[in-house]
Write an enzyme that holds these catalytic residues in place. Structure first.
Site, PDB file in Angstrom:
ATOM      1  N   LYS A 116       0.824  -1.211   0.000  1.00  0.00           N
ATOM      2  CA  LYS A 116       0.000   0.000   0.000  1.00  0.00           C
ATOM      3  C   LYS A 116       0.858   1.259   0.000  1.00  0.00           C
ATOM      4  O   LYS A 116       0.505   2.249  -0.627  1.00  0.00           O
ATOM      5  CB  LYS A 116      -0.967  -0.004   1.183  1.00  0.00           C
ATOM      6  CG  LYS A 116      -2.066  -1.032   1.002  1.00  0.00           C
ATOM      7  CD  LYS A 116      -3.319  -0.708   1.767  1.00  0.00           C
ATOM      8  CE  LYS A 116      -4.408  -1.682   1.357  1.00  0.00           C
ATOM      9  NZ  LYS A 116      -5.626  -1.567   2.126  1.00  0.00           N
ATOM     10  N   LYS A 196      -4.591 -11.156  -5.597  1.00  0.00           N
ATOM     11  CA  LYS A 196      -5.919 -11.324  -4.983  1.00  0.00           C
ATOM     12  C   LYS A 196      -6.929 -10.314  -5.521  1.00  0.00           C
ATOM     13  O   LYS A 196      -6.559  -9.204  -5.928  1.00  0.00           O
ATOM     14  CB  LYS A 196      -5.831 -11.247  -3.460  1.00  0.00           C
ATOM     15  CG  LYS A 196      -5.607  -9.860  -2.899  1.00  0.00           C
ATOM     16  CD  LYS A 196      -5.991  -9.800  -1.423  1.00  0.00           C
ATOM     17  CE  LYS A 196      -5.961  -8.340  -0.979  1.00  0.00           C
ATOM     18  NZ  LYS A 196      -6.709  -8.043   0.218  1.00  0.00           N
ATOM     19  N   LYS A 199     -10.427  -4.377  -3.817  1.00  0.00           N
ATOM     20  CA  LYS A 199     -11.231  -3.180  -4.110  1.00  0.00           C
ATOM     21  C   LYS A 199     -10.424  -2.120  -4.841  1.00  0.00           C
ATOM     22  O   LYS A 199     -10.966  -1.330  -5.592  1.00  0.00           O
ATOM     23  CB  LYS A 199     -11.679  -2.532  -2.797  1.00  0.00           C
ATOM     24  CG  LYS A 199     -12.661  -3.304  -2.014  1.00  0.00           C
ATOM     25  CD  LYS A 199     -12.897  -2.553  -0.699  1.00  0.00           C
ATOM     26  CE  LYS A 199     -13.414  -3.496   0.339  1.00  0.00           C
ATOM     27  NZ  LYS A 199     -12.658  -3.449   1.591  1.00  0.00           N
TER      28      LYS A 199
END
Ligand code: AQP
Length: 330
Positions: A116, A196, A199
């Site tokens: 992130k 994966k 969102k």
């Protein structure tokens, strides 16, 4: 301070709309555990979602939308405690205390932080995200935490902190157990089955949202990336795309993977994908229908009521925790 009552805690971020991975990997267990445990506590973790850049109005709307989706998948506010994390300040207070026994090196090793931070930029909140997550779980002294596979490392940190805290300050916290489903603990992207479903993936074709209508679901599954062969087989090394679809199919149909492989091995990917799409549509239609029926004001009221109860419970824990660490009284 450990108790006989078996308690579950889990949280979900209100970042964007919820997808199939969230449902299969975590939310379906949230629903089931309402029947299996004495207490289930579920939280829309809005403080966590602030660790990446966001638009204030969209963020505010996404909180309510997430709460509605949780109700739509089957979280029952009469049986489960449901609330927004930010409405219970004890989460942040405990995160501070836990932060004082967390090593920097351990946080630096967190893969989610690295990923992130690369995408959204570094900040202290993102760095200490796993400490706040530990506080979420421990402020309720939870025994079980239903999450997807991607949360394994964070749960390990929580368990380390429990051991460190209890050793230093006394037996305050139970050691929480991670609960993941047998199949679907990591649902993969439909466009890149080696990463994966997420969102924040910029490609909307990579995921199916819980509120997608049947045509969108058919289109997304039809265009899912597979391989150049024609035989349906369960083999993550050679056929990650097909294996991902098989897990999704098995979850929604309730049938064993071997059974599905027997039936669909020959006959081509087209027929297989159509069957997967119909199983997903059957599973998601009731959720979409319930979601549309929910009234915003009523949901806001449920969340307010949940926060009141959660604050009282969290404060009861904090009284003991403050005493244990030497912060009680004047
Ligand atoms: N692909 C997935 N397969 C299985 N479980 C998943 N979860 C998320 N993606 C998958 C599980 O869903 C729960 C809630 O996730 P979250 O929103 O709190 O955090 P997340 O893991 O950051 O979700 P995303 O979609 O991957 O968001 P971004 O793109 O922002 O990183 C968790 O229990 C998680 O394990």
């Amino acid at each position: 301070m450990t108790t006989e009552v078996k308690r579950v805690f889990s949280g979900i971020q209100p970042t964007g709309e919820l997808h199939l991975g969230n449902y299969v990997g975590a939310l379906s267990n949230w629903v089931k555990m309402q029947d299996e445990y004495d207490e289930t506590i579920y939280c829309v973790v809005d403080l966590h979602a602030m660790t990446v850049p966001y638009d204030v109005e969209e963020f505010h709307a996404a909180r309510l939308q997430t709460a509605k989706l949780l109700l739509a998948v089957g979280i029952d506010p009469d049986r489960s405690l449901l609330y927004y994390q930010s409405q219970v300040p004890q989460h942040a207070e405990l995160a501070w205390i836990l932060g004082t026994i967390t090593g920097i090196g351990q946080l630096e090793r967190m893969t989610q932080y690295k990923e992130k931070a690369d995408k959204a930029g570094q900040n202290l909140g993102l760095f200490s995200y796993p400490v706040l997550m530990a506080a979420d779980i421990l402020v309720h002294r939870a025994h079980a935490v239903p999450v997807g596979d991607d949360q394994t490392q964070h749960l390990e940190l929580t368990r380390d902190l429990v051991e460190r805290f209890n050793h230093r300050f006394g037996e305050i916290f139970p050691l929480p157990e991670r609960i993941t489903p047998e199949i679907g603990a990591r649902v993969m992207s439909l466009q890149d089955p080696t990463s994966k479903m997420s969102k924040s993936d910029p490609n909307p074709n990579s995921r199916i949202l819980l509120v997608d209508d049947p045509d969108v679901i058919r289109k997304r599954i039809k265009s899912a990336v597979t391989d150049s062969e024609t035989t349906v087989a369960y083999d993550w090394d050679r056929k990650p795309g097909i294996s991902n679809l098989l897990e999704i199919f098995s979850f929604f149909s309730g049938r064993k993977i071997d059974d599905l492989v027997d039936e669909y091995a020959e006959g081509g990917y087209g027929r297989f994908k159509e069957a997967v799409a119909e199983a997903v549509i059957d599973g998601l239609t009731p959720i979409r229908t319930r979601y549309k029926q929910l009234d915003d004001a009523e949901v806001a009221h449920i969340m307010e009521r949940g926060a009141l109860d959660a604050r009282a419970r969290a404060e009861r824990s904090m009284v003991e925790i403050r005493k244990a660490v030497g912060l009680a009284g004047y």
